[in-house]
Design a protein around this motif. Structure first.
Motif, PDB file in Angstrom:
ATOM      1  N   GLU A 293       0.817  -1.221   0.000  1.00  0.00           N
ATOM      2  CA  GLU A 293       0.000   0.000   0.000  1.00  0.00           C
ATOM      3  C   GLU A 293       0.849   1.268   0.000  1.00  0.00           C
ATOM      4  O   GLU A 293       0.614   2.161  -0.834  1.00  0.00           O
ATOM      5  CB  GLU A 293      -0.972  -0.005   1.171  1.00  0.00           C
ATOM      6  N   PRO A 294       1.869   1.403   0.887  1.00  0.00           N
ATOM      7  CA  PRO A 294       2.691   2.606   0.792  1.00  0.00           C
ATOM      8  C   PRO A 294       3.441   2.705  -0.529  1.00  0.00           C
ATOM      9  O   PRO A 294       3.629   3.811  -1.054  1.00  0.00           O
ATOM     10  CB  PRO A 294       3.657   2.484   1.976  1.00  0.00           C
ATOM     11  N   ASP A 310      -2.843  13.075   1.520  1.00  0.00           N
ATOM     12  CA  ASP A 310      -3.843  12.770   2.561  1.00  0.00           C
ATOM     13  C   ASP A 310      -3.597  11.386   3.157  1.00  0.00           C
ATOM     14  O   ASP A 310      -3.709  11.193   4.376  1.00  0.00           O
ATOM     15  CB  ASP A 310      -5.254  12.843   1.976  1.00  0.00           C
ATOM     16  N   TRP A 311      -3.275  10.415   2.291  1.00  0.00           N
ATOM     17  CA  TRP A 311      -3.029   9.062   2.790  1.00  0.00           C
ATOM     18  C   TRP A 311      -1.801   9.035   3.696  1.00  0.00           C
ATOM     19  O   TRP A 311      -1.813   8.419   4.764  1.00  0.00           O
ATOM     20  CB  TRP A 311      -2.835   8.087   1.630  1.00  0.00           C
ATOM     21  N   ILE A 312      -0.735   9.715   3.282  1.00  0.00           N
ATOM     22  CA  ILE A 312       0.487   9.746   4.093  1.00  0.00           C
ATOM     23  C   ILE A 312       0.227  10.425   5.438  1.00  0.00           C
ATOM     24  O   ILE A 312       0.729   9.984   6.483  1.00  0.00           O
ATOM     25  CB  ILE A 312       1.623  10.471   3.330  1.00  0.00           C
ATOM     26  N   ALA A 313      -0.595  11.474   5.410  1.00  0.00           N
ATOM     27  CA  ALA A 313      -0.919  12.173   6.663  1.00  0.00           C
ATOM     28  C   ALA A 313      -1.601  11.244   7.660  1.00  0.00           C
ATOM     29  O   ALA A 313      -1.390  11.355   8.880  1.00  0.00           O
ATOM     30  CB  ALA A 313      -1.815  13.376   6.370  1.00  0.00           C
ATOM     31  N   GLY A 316       1.353   7.973   8.432  1.00  0.00           N
ATOM     32  CA  GLY A 316       2.738   8.437   8.447  1.00  0.00           C
ATOM     33  C   GLY A 316       3.727   7.414   8.956  1.00  0.00           C
ATOM     34  O   GLY A 316       4.822   7.256   8.400  1.00  0.00           O
ATOM     35  N   GLU A 317       3.365   6.687  10.013  1.00  0.00           N
ATOM     36  CA  GLU A 317       4.286   5.717  10.585  1.00  0.00           C
ATOM     37  C   GLU A 317       4.570   4.578   9.614  1.00  0.00           C
ATOM     38  O   GLU A 317       5.719   4.166   9.427  1.00  0.00           O
ATOM     39  CB  GLU A 317       3.713   5.160  11.892  1.00  0.00           C
ATOM     40  N   ARG A 323       9.759   3.912   3.835  1.00  0.00           N
ATOM     41  CA  ARG A 323      10.851   4.764   3.359  1.00  0.00           C
ATOM     42  C   ARG A 323      12.197   4.299   3.914  1.00  0.00           C
ATOM     43  O   ARG A 323      13.184   4.201   3.175  1.00  0.00           O
ATOM     44  CB  ARG A 323      10.580   6.218   3.763  1.00  0.00           C
ATOM     45  N   ILE A 324      12.230   3.998   5.197  1.00  0.00           N
ATOM     46  CA  ILE A 324      13.474   3.541   5.830  1.00  0.00           C
ATOM     47  C   ILE A 324      13.916   2.207   5.231  1.00  0.00           C
ATOM     48  O   ILE A 324      15.107   1.988   4.951  1.00  0.00           O
ATOM     49  CB  ILE A 324      13.289   3.425   7.352  1.00  0.00           C
ATOM     50  N   TRP A 325      12.945   1.313   5.006  1.00  0.00           N
ATOM     51  CA  TRP A 325      13.254   0.009   4.410  1.00  0.00           C
ATOM     52  C   TRP A 325      13.847   0.184   3.017  1.00  0.00           C
ATOM     53  O   TRP A 325      14.828  -0.470   2.654  1.00  0.00           O
ATOM     54  CB  TRP A 325      11.980  -0.832   4.343  1.00  0.00           C
ATOM     55  N   MET A 326      13.270   1.101   2.230  1.00  0.00           N
ATOM     56  CA  MET A 326      13.770   1.345   0.885  1.00  0.00           C
ATOM     57  C   MET A 326      15.173   1.953   0.914  1.00  0.00           C
ATOM     58  O   MET A 326      16.043   1.573   0.121  1.00  0.00           O
ATOM     59  CB  MET A 326      12.812   2.288   0.134  1.00  0.00           C
TER      60      MET A 326
END
Length: 329
Positions: A293-294, A310-313, A316-317, A323-326
């Motif tokens: 999904e992310p 809006d989805w990221i807001a 966020g976690e 993002r960290i995994w990537m």
């Protein structure tokens, strides 16, 4: 004393020459900076002024040729690239690549391929441009091979993934078109090419699209990809209802993508080839981590920006973990 002054003069000449080289490199750096910021006029002016004083500066000749190429001034690009190539220095391959790209842009495909065959075969840019020539000539099998070579040498070669997807669309291979398109969006999600890529991905997920892309597919095959394409069609038919808004379009693509990556995981032992190594293994890991999904929201950023933000807001976690995994890969 005479020997001392002779040695001093040699050292002085060496120092001056080095200073001139450094100064010339600084001027080229400034010109490249102007070009990267979108001011090709000042870039060309800096390089022209430098070459007026030093006609054999091959780096300046190459950068001038490349600047003209990206501005579609092909004749001027070819003139500078030819001069750089004739110097037979460290920029020979780069200059000849510019020449081949000019030939491609001008439709001189045979001439482009002849030039490319003189360049190192292990250079991803050479393989990519060979793929472009073959694709333009509708030699799709050769285009696929060369695009794969470019990606094998450089997995981050963004354009090569996109080209491979288009090649496989023309070959009528739905799954093989989707996988490089997904990977392209992983590498490039924030420009017009990304917008077109999401549109193309949605088109491939449209029920019945197999009939549109399958004109060259050998339907007698019953192998892994035939079954995979049939699976994609079934998923697309289950999602036949039209999405009412962009948020729902993303949610639909998330559902489809999860099913596709899950299918790859379940069936991965049935197939082992370039697409497995280059794409499937990565997407299976992404699926196992729960990041489908992310990833889809990230891929859709440019085309559905407001809904993605809006989805990221609200997630966020989860997005930060993705993002960290990537970044760790």
């Amino acid at each position: 004393m005479v020997r001392f002054f002779l040695l001093f003069n040699i050292l002085l000449l060496f120092t001056v020459a080095n200073g001139q080289t450094h100064s010339a490199d600084s001027i080229v750096d400034v010109a490249v900076g102007w070009r990267d910021r979108g001011n090709s006029y000042l870039a060309v002016k800096e390089l022209d002024d430098l070459l007026a004083a030093d006609r054999t500066n091959e780096r300046a000749l190459y950068e001038l040729a490349y600047t003209h190429l990206i501005n579609k001034n092909y004749i001027l690009a070819m003139i500078s690239a030819k001069r750089a190539s004739d110097l037979n220095g460290s920029y020979r391959t780069d200059a000849r690549l510019v020449l081949s790209q000019c030939y491609i842009a001008r439709g001189e495909l045979r001439r482009a391929m002849r030039m490319l065959k003189t360049l190192p075969g292990d250079d991803s840019r050479v393989a990519y441009n060979k793929a472009v020539v073959c694709y333009r000539n509708q030699k799709l099998d050769d285009a696929e091979v060369f695009a794969q070579q470019a990606i094998t040498v450089d997995k981050s070669f963004v354009e090569a993934h996109l080209l491979l997807s288009y090649v496989m669309i023309d070959k009528g291979e739905r799954m093989k078109a989707m996988l490089p398109l997904y990977y392209f969006l992983l590498l490039n999600n924030d420009n017009e090419d990304a917008v077109d890529a999401v549109k193309q991905l949605n088109a491939l997920w449209t029920a019945g699209s197999a009939r549109l892309i399958g004109r060259q597919k050998k339907t007698e095959s019953r192998g892994f990809y035939f079954k995979a394409d049939a699976f994609i069609e079934n998923v697309a038919r289950d999602e036949i209802a039209q999405a009412a808004n962009n948020g729902e379009k993303i949610a639909r693509l998330v559902r489809e993508t999860k099913q596709l990556f899950g299918y790859l995981k379940d069936k991965s032992e049935d197939n082992f080839d370039f697409y497995q190594i280059a794409y499937s293994d990565f997407f299976i890991q992404l699926f196992d981590q729960g990041y489908s999904e992310p990833f889809v929201n990230y891929a859709c950023y440019e085309i559905y920006k407001v809904d993605v933000i809006d989805w990221i807001a609200g997630n966020g976690e989860q997005f930060n973990r993705f993002r960290i995994w990537m970044e760790a890969r």
